[in-house]
Design a protein around this motif. Structure first.
Motif, short mmCIF file in Angstrom:
data_model
loop_
_atom_site.label_atom_id
_atom_site.label_comp_id
_atom_site.label_asym_id
_atom_site.label_seq_id
_atom_site.Cartn_x
_atom_site.Cartn_y
_atom_site.Cartn_z
N VAL A 290 0.83 -1.20 0.00
CA VAL A 290 0.00 0.00 0.00
C VAL A 290 0.87 1.26 0.00
N VAL A 291 1.90 1.28 0.81
CA VAL A 291 2.76 2.47 0.91
C VAL A 291 3.48 2.74 -0.40
N SER A 292 3.92 1.71 -1.09
CA SER A 292 4.66 1.90 -2.33
C SER A 292 3.75 2.13 -3.54
N SER A 293 2.51 1.64 -3.48
CA SER A 293 1.63 1.75 -4.64
C SER A 293 0.84 3.05 -4.66
N LEU A 294 0.54 3.61 -3.50
CA LEU A 294 -0.29 4.81 -3.45
C LEU A 294 0.34 6.01 -4.16
N PRO A 295 1.63 6.34 -3.96
CA PRO A 295 2.21 7.47 -4.71
C PRO A 295 2.20 7.25 -6.23
N VAL A 296 2.43 6.02 -6.67
CA VAL A 296 2.41 5.74 -8.11
C VAL A 296 1.00 5.94 -8.66
N ALA A 297 0.01 5.45 -7.94
CA ALA A 297 -1.37 5.62 -8.38
C ALA A 297 -1.76 7.09 -8.40
N TYR A 298 -1.30 7.85 -7.42
CA TYR A 298 -1.59 9.28 -7.38
C TYR A 298 -0.97 10.01 -8.57
N ALA A 299 0.25 9.65 -8.91
CA ALA A 299 0.90 10.28 -10.05
C ALA A 299 0.18 9.94 -11.36
N LEU A 300 -0.23 8.69 -11.53
CA LEU A 300 -0.91 8.30 -12.76
C LEU A 300 -2.31 8.91 -12.85
N ALA A 301 -2.92 9.22 -11.72
CA ALA A 301 -4.28 9.75 -11.73
C ALA A 301 -4.32 11.28 -11.84
N LYS A 302 -3.36 11.98 -11.25
CA LYS A 302 -3.47 13.43 -11.12
C LYS A 302 -2.42 14.22 -11.90
N PHE A 303 -1.32 13.59 -12.30
CA PHE A 303 -0.27 14.31 -13.01
C PHE A 303 -0.42 14.12 -14.52
N ARG A 304 -0.01 15.13 -15.25
CA ARG A 304 0.04 15.05 -16.71
C ARG A 304 1.51 15.16 -17.13
N PHE A 305 2.07 14.08 -17.62
CA PHE A 305 3.47 14.06 -18.01
C PHE A 305 3.65 13.18 -19.23
N ARG A 306 4.75 13.38 -19.93
CA ARG A 306 5.04 12.61 -21.13
C ARG A 306 5.32 11.14 -20.74
#
Length: 297
Positions: A105-121
């Motif tokens: 959970v600790v390692s997956s939550l930041p990745v999921a947050y980045a994929l859901a809220k950030f716009r990057f190449r």
């Protein structure tokens, strides 16, 4: 006067008949729906009842076709609990499931947050890679991973080859958390940024409290997966009995007591009990998290 008084009776009679028919139809629907629900409940409950009844039988009766215990042998659970190695299997399973769930959970939550809220190449490519990892069976990578842990790190005979990779995220957990985080309005994060919060603080103070149902759901998924895992401990820990988990130790217990079905069933219930109790108390958060994930793509 007789004609006037007769008119209401002609109007109310069909209405009352229709009301009675509606009530009868509603009652029949209620009986039909609940009958199906009761039948489905019995379908899932009866195996547990059979296991419980067998677990409190004597050795001789457990080998017969009798379904009800003649003498209730509650001491079977004590015999199983004091079996050499059983407490060690419990400790190892709690370590594996608890620590593995926390790391996932600790390692997956930041990745999921980045994929859901950030716009990057490369965002779409990263999401595709996550989905592809979900489709990759573990048997494909088991040989190279085993050689890596055995030849390079010399950690076979322990559960660390199963626990350490969870600190680098899980594809299924990332995907479910990402789907839930998409449902959180972006205005909350934007308001936190305006107030001076960085991305990490926004994640911890704003997003994390709102994502508790999804976190509870994926944590339960991961905990159940680790608790019931047989393949992983068989590959990495089978050579060391001190590293066995309950799932692998139960197979050894069944082999040693293949004629004592009462003890085997008692051991099975002791293994199942924590999972059933955990799901019973966390089912509301679990159902809410599963329902809310995946509603937005």
């Amino acid at each position: 006067m007789t004609l006037v008084s007769a008119l209401p009776r002609k109007r109310t009679a069909p209405a009352s008949a229709a009301a009675r028919a509606a009530r009868r139809r509603a009652a029949l629907q209620w009986v039909a729906v609940h009958s199906v629900a009761i039948a489905a409940a019995l379908f899932f409950l009866l195996p547990f009842v059979f296991v419980f009844l067998t677990s409190v039988m004597t050795d001789r009766q457990a080998l017969t076709s009798d379904l009800w215990p003649h003498q209730w042998q509650w001491s079977n659970y004590a015999k199983v609990w004091h079996t050499p190695g059983f407490l060690t299997w419990w400790r190892n399973t709690l370590l594996y499931a608890g620590l593995g769930t926390l790391l996932t959970v600790v390692s997956s939550l930041p990745v999921a947050y980045a994929l859901a809220k950030f716009r990057f190449r490369g965002r779409g490519l990263a999401l595709t890679a996550v989905v592809a990892m979900m489709m990759l069976p573990p048997q494909v990578t088991v040989i190279p991973m085993y050689l890596f842990w055995a030849k390079q790190l010399h950690l076979t005979g322990s559960l660390w080859p199963l626990i350490v990779p969870m600190a680098f995220g899980d594809a299924f957990t990332i995907f479910l958390l990402r789907q839930f985080l998409l449902t959180i309005p972006k205005e909350y994060a934007e308001a936190a940024r305006i107030d001076g919060c960085g991305e990490l603080r926004t994640l911890l103070r704003v997003v994390l409290p709102m994502a508790k149902p999804a976190i509870a759901a994926v944590a339960l998924f991961q905990f159940f997966s680790c608790w019931n895992d047989y393949f992983g401990p068989q590959i990495y820990a089978s050579e060391n009995p001190d590293a066995w988990t309950l799932s692998y130790g139960l197979e050894s217990f069944k082999g040693a007591h293949h004629t004592n079905w009462n003890l085997t069933m008692a051991a099975t219930l002791l293994v199942l009990a924590p999972v059933i109790v955990l799901f019973f108390f966390a089912q509301r958060a679990f159902v809410e998290g599963v329902t809310l994930t995946g509603v937005k793509g």
